[in-house]
Write an enzyme that holds these catalytic residues in place. Structure first.
Site, PDB file in Angstrom:
ATOM      1  N   LYS A  55       0.832  -1.207   0.000  1.00  0.00           N
ATOM      2  CA  LYS A  55       0.000   0.000   0.000  1.00  0.00           C
ATOM      3  C   LYS A  55       0.863   1.253   0.000  1.00  0.00           C
ATOM      4  CE  LYS A  55      -3.756  -2.404   2.352  1.00  0.00           C
ATOM      5  NZ  LYS A  55      -4.392  -2.727   3.658  1.00  0.00           N
ATOM      6  N   GLN A  99      -4.567  -0.886   9.914  1.00  0.00           N
ATOM      7  CA  GLN A  99      -4.445  -2.246   9.404  1.00  0.00           C
ATOM      8  C   GLN A  99      -4.991  -3.259  10.417  1.00  0.00           C
ATOM      9  OE1 GLN A  99      -3.316  -3.184   6.267  1.00  0.00           O
ATOM     10  NE2 GLN A  99      -4.029  -5.205   6.868  1.00  0.00           N
ATOM     11  N   ASP A 122     -11.171   3.061   4.131  1.00  0.00           N
ATOM     12  CA  ASP A 122     -11.545   1.645   4.126  1.00  0.00           C
ATOM     13  C   ASP A 122     -13.055   1.460   4.078  1.00  0.00           C
ATOM     14  OD1 ASP A 122      -9.536  -0.236   3.899  1.00  0.00           O
ATOM     15  OD2 ASP A 122      -8.982  -0.159   6.014  1.00  0.00           O
TER      16      ASP A 122
END
Length: 291
Positions: A55, A99, A122
């Site tokens: 990422k 994460q 997200d």
């Protein structure tokens, strides 16, 4: 030798999306805005380490600012919440990604709830979950990637029978809402659903996100169906070699119209959609400043 299903190449579609994001980032630069993505990693989970590296690399490749926060596995919840509050208030951060999974001592739901919904790239914040149900907000990256792949080969979703195997908040539920929004007839199932093979066989679109390697056998798939395999499972074969496989027995799916490969299908789309969401969040912030 069994015929292989035509491959719906996620790498190619992701590359096209990433190129469009890079152009958008360049356009934002003309307005003095560089989209910034803050990634928070707690602990040393090997898979998370790999995902974060990818990422970060892709973020930088499209010209965005990457801000990394790496915390030890012993980090307590209050410390993490203070960090989230700080990046919420940082004007150079337009997207925040914490994460998962988080260590056991941290309530993941509380942390996700603390993220500013406008920076929740997200799409996991309850506000964005609610907006998704009525058509709006930042859409979770993997479901958004699934829909972009389907858009490559389906021009009219209306009335198609879609079956989703998997009921997670990350993939199963949001992708079902997105399919419903396209006027599919949607059935949401999971590995404990009774008569699951029979239900799967009725699907024109079959999205599998169960986290169970090889769950969907060839005789579960309707001839001519489009199969989106979201599963990413690492297995070890009889020779001790490790490899990634999906939730679909790909070697038995030759009668499908299209099949996403593992790896190289949905995975690349997830990262590309993360970049796209970050650029969208930056543009939305610019509009708020101008209002």
């Amino acid at each position: 030798m069994a015929r292989a299903a035509p491959i719906l190449d996620g790498r190619a579609v992701a590359a096209d999306l990433t190129a469009r994001v890079a152009a958008d980032v360049a356009d934002l630069a003309a307005w003095g805005v560089t989209p910034g993505l803050a990634v928070v990693l707690v602990g040393e989970d090997p898979a998370s380490q790999v995902y974060v590296r990818r990422k970060v690399a892709e973020t930088r490749r499209v010209g965005m600012r990457s801000i990394e926060h790496r915390l030890p596995a012993s980090t307590d919840q209050d410390t993490l919440l203070r960090l989230v509050d700080a990046v919420n208030r940082d004007p150079e951060v337009h997207g925040i990604l914490v994460q998962l999974p988080l260590p056991a001592q941290i309530d993941a739901a509380a942390v996700l709830d603390a993220i500013d919904p406008r920076k929740d790239v997200d799409g996991f914040h309850p506000v964005n979950v609610g907006r998704l149900s009525i058509g709006g907000g930042l859409i979770p990256c993997t479901p958004l990637g699934c829909m972009m792949l389907l858009d490559q080969i389906i021009s009219d979703f209306r009335g198609l029978n879609a079956v989703v195997i998997g009921k997670s908040n990350i993939v199963g539920k949001p992708v079902a809402l997105l399919l419903l929004d396209r006027e599919c007839t949607v059935t949401v199932t999971h590995i404990l659903t009774r008569g699951l093979p029979e239900i799967a066989r009725r699907a024109d679109i079959l999205v599998v996100a169960a986290g169970s390697p090889g769950l969907v056998r060839g005789d579960w798939i309707k001839p001519g169906a489009v199969v989106i395999d979201v599963g990413i499972n690492r297995i070890t074969d009889a020779n001790g070699k490790s490899r990634l496989v999906g939730d679909v027995a790909a070697d038995e799916a030759g009668h499908a119209a299209w099949l996403t490969p593992v790896p190289g299908g949905v995975g690349p789309m997830t990262i590309a959609c993360l970049l796209s969401n970050t650029a969208s969040a930056a543009r939305a912030g610019l509009r708020r400043q101008a209002a």
